[in-house]
Design an enzyme around this catalytic site. Structure first.
Site, PDB file in Angstrom:
ATOM      1  CB  CYS A  63      47.443  35.784  29.800  1.00  0.00           C
ATOM      2  SG  CYS A  63      46.140  36.333  30.917  1.00  0.00           S
ATOM      3  CD  GLU A  80      46.569  43.645  32.208  1.00  0.00           C
ATOM      4  OE1 GLU A  80      45.826  43.263  31.291  1.00  0.00           O
ATOM      5  OE2 GLU A  80      47.170  42.839  32.970  1.00  0.00           O
ATOM      6  CG  HIS A 113      44.543  40.267  31.548  1.00  0.00           C
ATOM      7  ND1 HIS A 113      45.473  40.751  30.664  1.00  0.00           N
ATOM      8  CD2 HIS A 113      43.993  39.186  30.956  1.00  0.00           C
ATOM      9  CE1 HIS A 113      45.473  40.013  29.565  1.00  0.00           C
ATOM     10  NE2 HIS A 113      44.583  39.047  29.724  1.00  0.00           N
TER      11      HIS A 113
END
Length: 371
Positions: free
Chosen positions: A257, A345, A343
């Protein structure tokens, strides 16, 4: 406890548009850029994501608070949003693992939230008119005064916010005897990123947003990580210089990001503020290396200029957002460097992209073999 007599509340947008609602019971005002998240779950993780610092969150899920909060499920140590706008706020929750209700969560951090807003109309309005600054008020402040306060709120474009959420001193995560050592630049890092690295046998030293390459190199890491975070990447000149030096030494680096955007800027590739941004847990991404699709968790209001990336012979676009064709991932052809604009994760969201952490470890192993 009854909430039938809750005070009226308003949301005032920068263009003068007003949406009416009710206070959840906390008096005050909050200001920031208004944005919306389309996720149907994971509100606590969203509220505590440092990438949302300085933003008023509009939730498109009509029911917020129904499963309470859990002290172990935050992505940082406190809520990062400026305030909340929702349709139905649940004052009671029904999850056995909850450690608190959402109202108590807001009360403990003295954050303003308003409910009973027509969020469907609000989200449609933001989609048509773009993200903009806004103010929510539950304390009866006159509209004229709110207009004056809102005029003083800085625009997100050009705003450096990593310094507001980054650690001030380095800290460690993981097992000191782990196989790999990672130096992570905290631009607004999420806890689940650190969990994903630690469970891949990494010992991570997390550095402040303005750490130099020399500071991070002193840890003798096997790889470098540039985190997510809030605000405009352009003012992060120190982080860009750190990224440049990592690349000059051809050391393994992975960016997510804001870290992805910093890597682009470090190579002379521009970024721009998006009309609305991408915020949700169901964004479709196409892996251009494999042709496969991924459903991803995303939260960003800036993006890398695709044309500049395509015209740079040192870079290759690896992922693209299916809906609008924006750059969702890139890698360097001549360096051990890759990054994504989403993202992997999750937290919240699907796990389609967790393989990217494995790619990072594989890149580290490759660098070790070539050393």
């Amino acid at each position: 406890m009854k909430y039938s007599n809750r005070d009226k509340a308003i949301l005032l947008l920068a263009d003068g548009t007003i949406f009416y609602g009710k206070s959840i019971g906390i008096a005050g005002t909050a200001f920031g850029e208004v944005c919306f998240n389309t996720g149907m779950t994971g509100y606590q993780e969203i509220f505590t994501d440092p990438s949302y610092f300085g933003q008023i969150m509009v939730t498109s899920n009509p029911h917020i608070g129904n499963y309470g909060t859990n002290e172990e499920e935050g992505e940082s140590d406190k809520m990062m949003i400026s305030g909340l706008v929702c349709k139905n706020f649940s004052f009671n929750h029904s999850r056995t693992r909850a450690t608190d209700g959402l109202k108590e969560y807001f009360e403990n951090q003295n954050l303003v939230a308003i409910s009973d807003v027509d969020t469907r109309a609000l989200v449609s309005y933001i989609r048509d008119n773009g993200a903009m600054n806004a103010i929510i008020s539950t304390d009866g402040t006159p509209i004229e005064e709110l207009h004056k306060q809102l005029a003083e709120v800085p625009d997100m474009k050009g705003l450096e916010l990593s310094s507001k959420v980054s650690t001030t001193t380095p800290y460690f995560v993981g097992n000191p005897d782990a196989k790999y050592k990672i130096a992570a630049l905290d631009l607004g890092i999420k806890k689940n990123i650190l969990r994903n690295l630690a469970k891949r046998d990494c010992y991570i030293k997390v550095y402040p947003y303005n750490a130099s390459y020399e500071d991070m190199r002193a840890f003798n890491p096997d790889g470098y990580f540039l985190s997510n975070g809030p605000g405009d990447p352009a003012p992060l000149t120190v982080a860009q210089e750190t990224a440049k030096q990592i690349l000059e030494n051809n050391e393994p680096v992975f960016g997510i990001c804001l870290g992805h955007q910093v890597l682009a800027l470090a190579n002379g590739i521009s970024t721009y503020k998006m009309f609305n941004g991408h915020r949700g847990i169901n964004h479709p991404v196409r892996n251009m290396l494999t042709g496969e699709g991924e459903i991803t968790s995303q939260n960003h209001g800036f993006a890398v200029v695709r044309e500049e990336l395509e015209n740079n012979p040192d870079f290759e676009i690896t992922h693209e957002h299916v809906n609008d064709g924006t750059v969702a991932g890139m890698r360097m052809r001549n360096k051990n460097c890759f990054s994504v604009q989403y993202h992997p994760e999750a937290g919240p969201g699907p796990n389609d992209a967790t393989y990217l952490f494995d790619t990072f470890i594989a890149n580290i192993e490759k660098a070790k073999q070539e050393a």
